[in-house]
Design a protein around this motif. Sequence first.
Motif, PDB file in Angstrom:
ATOM      1  N   THR A 260      48.784  40.267  42.733  1.00 59.40           N
ATOM      2  CA  THR A 260      48.367  41.073  43.781  1.00 59.40           C
ATOM      3  C   THR A 260      47.118  40.619  44.353  1.00 59.40           C
ATOM      4  O   THR A 260      47.152  40.610  45.517  1.00 59.40           O
ATOM      5  N   LEU A 261      46.058  40.597  43.892  1.00 56.53           N
ATOM      6  CA  LEU A 261      44.864  40.134  44.194  1.00 56.53           C
ATOM      7  C   LEU A 261      44.928  38.771  44.913  1.00 56.53           C
ATOM      8  O   LEU A 261      44.202  38.409  45.887  1.00 56.53           O
ATOM      9  N   LEU A 262      45.760  37.801  44.341  1.00 55.11           N
ATOM     10  CA  LEU A 262      46.049  36.472  45.087  1.00 55.11           C
ATOM     11  C   LEU A 262      46.715  36.804  46.354  1.00 55.11           C
ATOM     12  O   LEU A 262      46.373  35.844  47.541  1.00 55.11           O
ATOM     13  N   ALA A 263      47.818  37.439  46.324  1.00 50.05           N
ATOM     14  CA  ALA A 263      48.449  37.866  47.580  1.00 50.05           C
ATOM     15  C   ALA A 263      47.409  38.491  48.756  1.00 50.05           C
ATOM     16  O   ALA A 263      47.607  38.317  49.958  1.00 50.05           O
ATOM     17  N   LEU A 264      46.327  39.316  48.385  1.00 52.69           N
ATOM     18  CA  LEU A 264      45.423  39.749  49.182  1.00 52.69           C
ATOM     19  C   LEU A 264      44.465  38.543  49.718  1.00 52.69           C
ATOM     20  O   LEU A 264      43.545  38.825  50.649  1.00 52.69           O
ATOM     21  N   GLY A 265      44.433  37.567  49.036  1.00 52.97           N
ATOM     22  CA  GLY A 265      43.264  36.389  49.170  1.00 52.97           C
ATOM     23  C   GLY A 265      41.855  36.965  48.537  1.00 52.97           C
ATOM     24  O   GLY A 265      40.932  36.397  49.076  1.00 52.97           O
ATOM     25  N   ASP A 266      42.126  37.979  47.658  1.00 55.86           N
ATOM     26  CA  ASP A 266      40.763  38.470  47.083  1.00 55.86           C
ATOM     27  C   ASP A 266      40.137  37.808  46.030  1.00 55.86           C
ATOM     28  O   ASP A 266      40.200  38.047  44.802  1.00 55.86           O
ATOM     29  N   THR A 267      39.603  36.677  46.375  1.00 57.53           N
ATOM     30  CA  THR A 267      38.830  35.831  45.365  1.00 57.53           C
ATOM     31  C   THR A 267      37.803  36.382  44.609  1.00 57.53           C
ATOM     32  O   THR A 267      37.593  36.163  43.377  1.00 57.53           O
ATOM     33  N   GLY A 268      36.990  37.478  45.320  1.00 59.77           N
ATOM     34  CA  GLY A 268      36.045  38.443  44.596  1.00 59.77           C
ATOM     35  C   GLY A 268      36.816  39.114  43.388  1.00 59.77           C
ATOM     36  O   GLY A 268      36.383  39.254  42.410  1.00 59.77           O
TER      37      GLY A 268
END
Length: 431
Positions: A312-320
């Motif tokens: 899910t974080l990958l899909a959000l592009g949430d590297t942090g």
Amino acid sequence: MVCRDLYDYELTTSPEAAAAYTRGVRDLLALRTGAAEAVATSIALDPTFAMGHAALALFGHELCAAVDVRARLRDAELHAGRGTARERSHVHAVAAHVRGDSSALVRHLEAHPRDALLLSTAVPTIAFAGVTEVPEEAWAIVERAIPAYGDDWWFTGLLAFVRQEQGRFDEAMELSCRSLAEEPGAGHSAHARAHAHYETGDHEAGLAWMDGWVTGEGASIDSLSHFSWHAALHELTLGDLDAVRRRYESQLRPERGLGCRALVDSGSLLFRWALTPGADDVPDIAAVASVAGRGVLETPSTPFLALHAAVTLLALGDTGGLGRLATWAAAHAHPTQREVVAPLARALGAMASGRCSRAADELAALAGPTRRLGGSDAQREIVEEARIAALIRAGRWDEARVVLDARLDRRRSPRDESWRRELPRVPAGVS
């Protein structure tokens, strides 16, 4: 009068509390709604009932039930001394498992194989993520329990799930159908059948059966979203993206009160949908992240939830967020969090930051270890799909073809065939 549970183990409580607890466990085993509420009733009727407190702690830890897990563990341990040796062992096993060590639960089942709630906990299915490092260890726990259960409908469904994980699909189908003939609403048995259909590429028949079951005998099932996910996975595999959209809108939107299932079912579907050839206007996964909350995304309670938090974080592009998840998991007491979740989060973090070739290599190295995350083959293959996407984005098309060919060798998939056809061809002599 001595009170007893579904499988004839003694319960140290009042008859009224025992009846409520037994109803809750029966509902959990059948995957019917109301399990947590019934168990909560048992401790309202008898606040000293250690087994009720322990069960609620387990539900809060694994199922994201609205439970104060620490308080329930505290009360379970406080009152465990009133119970039998089996009850004390049960409470200790639950407490240790919630705190990150499942070895006591495995030992408990060796002595008390008919402790169905903990046997269910030990095996990755719908309700629980499992307690062992690799599936073979969970299979062995179930195999050892066969003599204790005979033809019991619930255990037959659990064994069916194990058989499909072992690739023994005909046996899995026979066992699940036998269980459903006795208990038509048996959720675990329906789940085993759903996996058998999917893993054999029997998508049309599996979809038709699932649609009929969820609106019929399975209509009262808890975690219905997971069965909707199974149906959507058939539709996705068949390339019917309009059907996937209809199902998502009507059954899998995270706003429908799905709790952790929004992350596991809705989030994983959106991720795979977005990777599918021809997909456009895929709903925003931010709604899933909002329902899950930052705590679950960055400090998930189990490795299985961590898998879904990471994609899910990958899909959000949430590297942090992926970096924080990796750091937290790397310092975790649980070896699977350290050894599998942390490198997975780092690999997906590389992918999110555009370092796709590195991500593809790191995901390839995790192909074996991801089995330790719990859940099913069908759920864990989301990591393989992330690897395919990373290979394609890195321009490593021949390698992506090899992975897709291996998937097509496992089962029929019009989606994978389309994915493969869309890969660019490298002209001869060009490297």
